[in-house]
Design a protein around this motif. Structure first.
Motif, PDB file in Angstrom:
ATOM      1  N   GLY A  84       0.829  -1.198   0.000  1.00  0.00           N
ATOM      2  CA  GLY A  84       0.000   0.000   0.000  1.00  0.00           C
ATOM      3  C   GLY A  84       0.865   1.250   0.000  1.00  0.00           C
ATOM      4  O   GLY A  84       2.080   1.189   0.173  1.00  0.00           O
ATOM      5  N   LEU A  85       0.225   2.394  -0.198  1.00  0.00           N
ATOM      6  CA  LEU A  85       0.905   3.684  -0.152  1.00  0.00           C
ATOM      7  C   LEU A  85       0.380   4.484   1.030  1.00  0.00           C
ATOM      8  O   LEU A  85      -0.803   4.406   1.382  1.00  0.00           O
ATOM      9  N   VAL A  86       1.274   5.259   1.647  1.00  0.00           N
ATOM     10  CA  VAL A  86       0.894   6.166   2.727  1.00  0.00           C
ATOM     11  C   VAL A  86       1.523   7.524   2.450  1.00  0.00           C
ATOM     12  O   VAL A  86       2.501   7.626   1.707  1.00  0.00           O
ATOM     13  N   PRO A 185       9.744  -5.350  -7.407  1.00  0.00           N
ATOM     14  CA  PRO A 185       8.797  -4.891  -8.426  1.00  0.00           C
ATOM     15  C   PRO A 185       9.413  -4.942  -9.819  1.00  0.00           C
ATOM     16  O   PRO A 185      10.542  -4.521 -10.022  1.00  0.00           O
ATOM     17  N   GLU A 186       8.658  -5.477 -10.732  1.00  0.00           N
ATOM     18  CA  GLU A 186       9.134  -5.554 -12.112  1.00  0.00           C
ATOM     19  C   GLU A 186       8.937  -4.206 -12.807  1.00  0.00           C
ATOM     20  O   GLU A 186       8.165  -3.370 -12.364  1.00  0.00           O
ATOM     21  N   GLY A 187       9.632  -4.022 -13.914  1.00  0.00           N
ATOM     22  CA  GLY A 187       9.491  -2.789 -14.666  1.00  0.00           C
ATOM     23  C   GLY A 187      10.234  -1.635 -14.015  1.00  0.00           C
ATOM     24  O   GLY A 187      11.275  -1.821 -13.383  1.00  0.00           O
ATOM     25  N   ASP A 188       9.676  -0.447 -14.162  1.00  0.00           N
ATOM     26  CA  ASP A 188      10.299   0.768 -13.627  1.00  0.00           C
ATOM     27  C   ASP A 188       9.247   1.538 -12.832  1.00  0.00           C
ATOM     28  O   ASP A 188       8.600   2.451 -13.354  1.00  0.00           O
ATOM     29  N   ASN A 258       4.508  -4.253 -12.091  1.00  0.00           N
ATOM     30  CA  ASN A 258       3.474  -5.274 -11.894  1.00  0.00           C
ATOM     31  C   ASN A 258       2.717  -5.102 -10.585  1.00  0.00           C
ATOM     32  O   ASN A 258       1.886  -5.945 -10.228  1.00  0.00           O
ATOM     33  N   LEU A 259       2.993  -4.034  -9.844  1.00  0.00           N
ATOM     34  CA  LEU A 259       2.309  -3.801  -8.575  1.00  0.00           C
ATOM     35  C   LEU A 259       0.877  -3.343  -8.833  1.00  0.00           C
ATOM     36  O   LEU A 259       0.640  -2.461  -9.656  1.00  0.00           O
TER      37      LEU A 259
END
Length: 280
Positions: A84-86, A185-188, A258-259
């Motif tokens: 999650g993000l905070v 996490p994959e990608g950027d 991919n998140l």
């Protein structure tokens, strides 16, 4: 006749009192509550052995279970893979009057408190890691920590402007991703914020483009990685006077990887929404 009946009642009453006294303690047999001292001793010994055995079994079971656990990584990770993000300041609604420092000083304090461990003097003790590459160190007993200097956040670092833009009505919001052990996490991955309104809201991102560099992944847990600092992204909301006194809703998401950020059952999975209202 009447006197005889009263005498009988008195006698029965006295016998009843004597029987209760004898039940509590009988001086003739030495019994206490109907049992002799030897009988009570055997009962206490039985329960002592019984509960001691149960306690020993429980302790043995716990010890065997603990031998199967890793001190650094949970054996069963049933948490979602996407964090999650905070945000900081920690508030769903950020409302303040830019002309009154007392009105927003608690927001500034939260931002300064968060960034104390990111001070350049502290971060210089950590390692310079390869940008864009995972810092994989599965076999290293002591995990190194990658530098994330406070000065990287530039206008939102609280260094050139201790008010983090609140004084000018263009507040900085700092976003961080919750820690998940072993996450790669994959990608950027990067943070992207949008205002839910008809016209777009100008924003500045620090680091540039809101990037969450892969060198800060994976995280190895609190015990193996005690000095770990997670990457931050600061967003400076460039409000104009036309935006004042109007509540602005902003949603920030982690994208480019991919998140997950679109789970309707969990509004904080890979995203965070907050409201800002500035007055003067």
């Amino acid at each position: 006749m009447k006197e005889a009946n009263e005498a009988k009642r008195e006698q029965k009453k006295e016998e009843k009192q004597d029987s209760w006294k004898d039940f509590i303690y009988n001086p003739r047999t030495g019994e206490f509550l109907g049992r002799t001292a030897g009988s009570w001793g055997l009962i206490l010994l039985f329960y002592l052995i019984f509960y001691g055995f149960l306690g020993g079994m429980f302790s043995l079971t716990m010890w065997v279970m603990l031998q199967t656990l890793d001190e650094n990584v949970p054996r069963h990770q049933d948490r979602v893979a996407s964090p999650g993000l905070v945000i900081r300041p920690h508030a769903v609604e950020i409302t303040f009057n830019r002309s009154d420092p007392e009105n927003y000083k608690h927001y500034i304090r939260q931002l300064h408190d968060l960034l104390q461990s990111y001070n350049d003097s502290i971060q210089e003790r950590n390692d310079l890691c390869m940008v864009g590459e995972y810092t994989t160190q599965d076999n290293e007993p002591v995990k190194k920590v990658c530098q994330f200097k406070r000065s990287t956040l530039r206008q939102c670092s609280g260094l050139p402007d201790p008010s983090f833009g609140f004084k000018e009505g263009k507040p900085c919001i700092i976003i961080k991703m919750n820690r998940v052990i072993g996450l790669k996490p994959e990608g950027d991955p990067y943070i992207n914020c949008t205002a839910k309104r008809a016209t777009s809201l100008q924003m500045l991102y620090f680091p540039s483009e809101g990037r969450l560099d892969k060198m800060f992944f994976p995280y190895y847990g609190k015990k193996s990685h005690p000095d770990y600092v997670q990457p931050l992204v600061a967003v400076k909301l460039l409000f104009t006077k036309e935006d004042y006194n109007i509540e602005q809703m902003v949603e920030c998401k982690v994208e480019g990887s991919n998140l997950r950020n679109d789970d309707e059952r969990d509004k904080f999975l890979g995203r965070v929404t907050f409201r800002v209202k500035v007055s003067e």
